[in-house]
Design a protein around this motif. Structure first.
Motif, PDB file in Angstrom:
ATOM      1  N   ASP B 313     -21.596  -2.634  89.270  1.00 18.08           N
ATOM      2  CA  ASP B 313     -20.173  -2.311  89.413  1.00 18.08           C
ATOM      3  C   ASP B 313     -19.472  -2.242  88.057  1.00 18.08           C
ATOM      4  O   ASP B 313     -18.603  -1.391  87.834  1.00 18.08           O
ATOM      5  CB  ASP B 313     -19.475  -3.366  90.299  1.00 18.08           C
ATOM      6  N   GLU B 314     -19.860  -3.144  87.179  1.00 15.65           N
ATOM      7  CA  GLU B 314     -19.212  -3.187  85.873  1.00 15.65           C
ATOM      8  C   GLU B 314     -19.567  -1.946  85.036  1.00 15.65           C
ATOM      9  O   GLU B 314     -18.682  -1.345  84.413  1.00 15.65           O
ATOM     10  CB  GLU B 314     -19.644  -4.476  85.155  1.00 15.65           C
ATOM     11  N   LEU B 315     -20.821  -1.555  85.051  1.00 10.57           N
ATOM     12  CA  LEU B 315     -21.189  -0.344  84.295  1.00 10.57           C
ATOM     13  C   LEU B 315     -20.524   0.891  84.903  1.00 10.57           C
ATOM     14  O   LEU B 315     -20.102   1.798  84.177  1.00 10.57           O
ATOM     15  CB  LEU B 315     -22.712  -0.160  84.262  1.00 10.57           C
ATOM     16  N   LEU B 316     -20.407   0.929  86.219  1.00  8.72           N
ATOM     17  CA  LEU B 316     -19.728   2.074  86.851  1.00  8.72           C
ATOM     18  C   LEU B 316     -18.254   2.104  86.462  1.00  8.72           C
ATOM     19  O   LEU B 316     -17.685   3.171  86.223  1.00  8.72           O
ATOM     20  CB  LEU B 316     -19.875   2.015  88.375  1.00  8.72           C
ATOM     21  N   ARG B 317     -17.644   0.924  86.405  1.00 15.56           N
ATOM     22  CA  ARG B 317     -16.236   0.864  86.009  1.00 15.56           C
ATOM     23  C   ARG B 317     -16.063   1.400  84.588  1.00 15.56           C
ATOM     24  O   ARG B 317     -15.137   2.173  84.300  1.00 15.56           O
ATOM     25  CB  ARG B 317     -15.743  -0.589  86.100  1.00 15.56           C
ATOM     26  N   LEU B 318     -16.964   0.987  83.700  1.00 20.68           N
ATOM     27  CA  LEU B 318     -16.882   1.472  82.313  1.00 20.68           C
ATOM     28  C   LEU B 318     -17.184   2.969  82.231  1.00 20.68           C
ATOM     29  O   LEU B 318     -16.598   3.694  81.435  1.00 20.68           O
ATOM     30  CB  LEU B 318     -17.843   0.673  81.419  1.00 20.68           C
ATOM     31  N   TRP B 319     -18.110   3.440  83.067  1.00 16.75           N
ATOM     32  CA  TRP B 319     -18.404   4.878  83.144  1.00 16.75           C
ATOM     33  C   TRP B 319     -17.168   5.663  83.577  1.00 16.75           C
ATOM     34  O   TRP B 319     -16.864   6.723  83.025  1.00 16.75           O
ATOM     35  CB  TRP B 319     -19.555   5.131  84.118  1.00 16.75           C
ATOM     36  N   ASP B 320     -16.454   5.123  84.546  1.00 19.51           N
ATOM     37  CA  ASP B 320     -15.285   5.818  85.089  1.00 19.51           C
ATOM     38  C   ASP B 320     -14.050   5.731  84.190  1.00 19.51           C
ATOM     39  O   ASP B 320     -13.089   6.475  84.388  1.00 19.51           O
ATOM     40  CB  ASP B 320     -14.923   5.247  86.467  1.00 19.51           C
ATOM     41  N   ALA B 321     -14.082   4.830  83.231  1.00 18.08           N
ATOM     42  CA  ALA B 321     -12.907   4.623  82.366  1.00 18.08           C
ATOM     43  C   ALA B 321     -12.583   5.910  81.606  1.00 18.08           C
ATOM     44  O   ALA B 321     -13.458   6.750  81.378  1.00 18.08           O
ATOM     45  CB  ALA B 321     -13.184   3.483  81.389  1.00 18.08           C
ATOM     46  N   PRO B 322     -11.318   6.077  81.222  1.00 18.23           N
ATOM     47  CA  PRO B 322     -10.897   7.309  80.550  1.00 18.23           C
ATOM     48  C   PRO B 322     -11.709   7.614  79.287  1.00 18.23           C
ATOM     49  O   PRO B 322     -12.069   6.706  78.537  1.00 18.23           O
ATOM     50  CB  PRO B 322      -9.442   7.025  80.177  1.00 18.23           C
ATOM     51  N   VAL B 323     -11.974   8.876  79.093  1.00 19.71           N
ATOM     52  CA  VAL B 323     -12.676   9.341  77.895  1.00 19.71           C
ATOM     53  C   VAL B 323     -12.064  10.677  77.493  1.00 19.71           C
ATOM     54  O   VAL B 323     -11.739  11.494  78.348  1.00 19.71           O
ATOM     55  CB  VAL B 323     -14.198   9.459  78.157  1.00 19.71           C
ATOM     56  N   ASN B 324     -11.930  10.878  76.201  1.00 16.05           N
ATOM     57  CA  ASN B 324     -11.253  12.084  75.728  1.00 16.05           C
ATOM     58  C   ASN B 324     -11.961  12.636  74.499  1.00 16.05           C
ATOM     59  O   ASN B 324     -11.585  12.385  73.375  1.00 16.05           O
ATOM     60  CB  ASN B 324      -9.789  11.755  75.400  1.00 16.05           C
ATOM     61  N   THR B 325     -13.040  13.358  74.760  1.00 27.29           N
ATOM     62  CA  THR B 325     -13.802  13.974  73.674  1.00 27.29           C
ATOM     63  C   THR B 325     -14.038  15.440  74.022  1.00 27.29           C
ATOM     64  O   THR B 325     -13.806  15.864  75.159  1.00 27.29           O
ATOM     65  CB  THR B 325     -15.173  13.280  73.494  1.00 27.29           C
ATOM     66  N   ALA B 326     -14.526  16.199  73.065  1.00 28.84           N
ATOM     67  CA  ALA B 326     -14.800  17.612  73.325  1.00 28.84           C
ATOM     68  C   ALA B 326     -15.884  17.764  74.388  1.00 28.84           C
ATOM     69  O   ALA B 326     -15.849  18.671  75.213  1.00 28.84           O
ATOM     70  CB  ALA B 326     -15.227  18.304  72.036  1.00 28.84           C
ATOM     71  N   GLY B 327     -16.852  16.854  74.389  1.00 27.34           N
ATOM     72  CA  GLY B 327     -18.006  17.008  75.264  1.00 27.34           C
ATOM     73  C   GLY B 327     -17.895  16.328  76.608  1.00 27.34           C
ATOM     74  O   GLY B 327     -18.532  16.745  77.582  1.00 27.34           O
ATOM     75  N   LEU B 328     -17.126  15.270  76.680  1.00 31.70           N
ATOM     76  CA  LEU B 328     -16.899  14.535  77.945  1.00 31.70           C
ATOM     77  C   LEU B 328     -15.430  14.173  77.999  1.00 31.70           C
ATOM     78  O   LEU B 328     -14.899  13.586  77.049  1.00 31.70           O
ATOM     79  CB  LEU B 328     -17.701  13.228  77.994  1.00 31.70           C
TER      80      LEU B 328
END
Lengths: 332, 332
Positions: B313-328
């Motif tokens: 659950d914790e890794l999924l939460r971090l995966w889902d957290a906002p990201v703002n890059t050209a590639g993701l």
């Protein structure tokens, strides 16, 4: 032919299975080959539908979602979807506020979308408007096209007009905006190699090792001329010049897309963008926004295209508005 | 060789010009070939740095931005960056909270990042931790690798650990999480065609028209064996089986990436993802998140790779957290 497929006959059907499994936020109608949003179109929102032959991914299915399309119809590779598919998509997506058909200018697509609009209007009374994109400056008529081909501006149009539809503009306003965007955008593409259609099993055209095709279409249609391979800076010049010759982009902000044809790696696309941007700067064109990557592709073709859109503050605002699709995502 | 370049000697330098022009939110140090965020690392945030040879785009420069990397060092194509570059990136990105070096397991990268860490620590007292990714199950040692090669898990690690760093975890915690992610991820790749390094001017390896390379490395290193071309379902089986054989993925949610090698169109990648997902379902593996596209490429190689990460659950939460890059990009 080397491809990651099970059989040339099942490429589209199998790919749609992958799309459905990868994107739980989307729905896939496997019978009608429609990708649509998981949530019904909200009441009052004009629905945006596009479609066309497969092989141009992420166009169009990858642009279904908040801020862009409501549904996309997928034809077989480089083959128009049928009117039945488009009619079904129109019915599924309509919330009562009407539907905009976004059609790239290829004879089959134009004819089938027209028939679908008539059938949908007759059967359910849904109001349909259509916009036909024809931004490719390379040639006037082409293998499957009367007039200019619809290419890269379709991507920018779906984004900008999608944002306007989310804001609640009515069908007439959405359609009018779509026509404005199409009128203000121009594209030109080139190929280093042919693509290979799975059912054909061999390259669509032959291109010598030392030649490239300038003005190629997204189905491998012939361009303006074959010329010797050249450095990226020269290629950029050969792509940008016809665009700037065709429309006046001075005195306005522009949105510029450097699009890959599917088989060209990102490092080359960024390199090409640099060359294109430098030419635009020298020509006094103001680049306000840019997009670099594979957005309207031609299967495994190596090559790229340039699209320049004359914008204004309002178009830039709609461009910047939130979008949440597999192929374009920001602000959400 | 057909490429959109000016000269084999200027590919990286020219591409970095394009990156800078396309991404005003990033800064590019052309002397040291570093891409870094436009805003300095905020005080208290551990900085994440990665790098390696070019030709794998969007890795790593395309992952610089909020929620992922603070800086990326670009080497020449398929060539490690130098310790000087990495040291400079370390100094530029450090806010005082320390720096994590994310290193793919290739001899040159490992050695140069180690030297850079020692030099940076000696010169400025910056604290550096390193994680070496080695998730490729295909072969034990390889052309430029002692032990397993670092491949797809690097992308997932940069995303997940990047989110943890944004939350303010300290250097030890960030490094520990990075090692956990690496330990829980496995990958396997395959090639239909070779890539062509610009400076070489010819394909890295020869592959007959009816054969494919299973377990290929991202620089075209030999895999486990060459086998006849097969349907996508069989290829998926040949990729997934060694992964599941190597680590127990049962009883936990997983994150699955179907990655393109650079020359394979998206329609084939989605088709392959469908085949992979069906095999995982049949094997009782729960796919909680997926990613389909070109994320860690090998220039113009046609082919794909599969990465499976055992999550919680914790890794999924971090995966889902906002990201703002050209590639993701999501959640922002």
């Amino acid at each position: 032919m080397k491809k990651l497929i099970n059989s040339p006959d099942h490429v589209l059907a199998d790919a749609l299975v992958g799309v459905e499994l990868a994107h739980p936020e989307l729905k896939v109608d496997h019978t009608n080959r429609i990708i649509y949003r998981g949530e019904p179109t909200k009441p009052g929102k004009v629905a945006l539908i596009s479609g066309g032959g497969s092989g141009h991914e992420p166009l169009h299915g990858g642009f279904v979602g908040f801020g862009m399309l409501d549904a996309a119809c997928a034809g077989e590779v480089f083959t128009s979807p049928t009117p039945d598919q488009m009619q079904e998509a129109t019915k599924v997506a309509d919330s009562g506020a009407g539907v905009l058909h976004i059609v790239k200018n290829y004879t089959g697509d134009v004819m089938n979308f027209e028939m679908a609009a008539e059938m949908a209007e007759a059967e359910t009374g849904v109001r349909v408007e259509s916009v036909v994109t024809n931004d490719d400056v390379a040639v006037e008529d082409s293998t499957w096209t009367a007039g200019r081909r619809g290419v890269g501006v379709t991507v920018l149009l779906e984004k900008i007009v999608g944002a306007a539809a989310e804001e609640g503009r009515d069908l007439a306003a959405v359609a009018s905006l779509a026509r404005t965007v199409n009128a203000q955008g121009r594209s030109m593409g080139m190929a280093l190699t042919s693509c290979t259609v799975p059912s054909a099993g061999k390259p669509t055209f032959e291109l010598p090792d030392d030649m490239m095709e300038m003005g190629v279409g997204i189905h491998g249609e012939p361009g303006r001329h074959r010329v010797p391979l050249a450095p990226a800076a020269d290629i950029a010049q050969q792509l940008v010049e016809p665009i700037l010759h065709d429309l006046d982009f001075s005195g306005a902000p522009t949105i510029v897309m450097l699009n890959g044809m599917g088989g060209t790696p990102l490092i080359e696309l960024y390199l090409m963008y640099g060359e294109v941007a430098k030419i635009l700067q020298k020509s006094g064109i103001q680049v306000a926004r840019s997009l670099v990557g594979n957005y309207i592709t031609s299967l495994d073709m190596a090559g790229c295209s340039v699209t320049v859109l004359r914008a204004d503050d309002e178009l830039l605002r709609l461009w910047d508005a939130p979008v949440n699709t597999a192929g374009l995502r920001w602000g959400v």
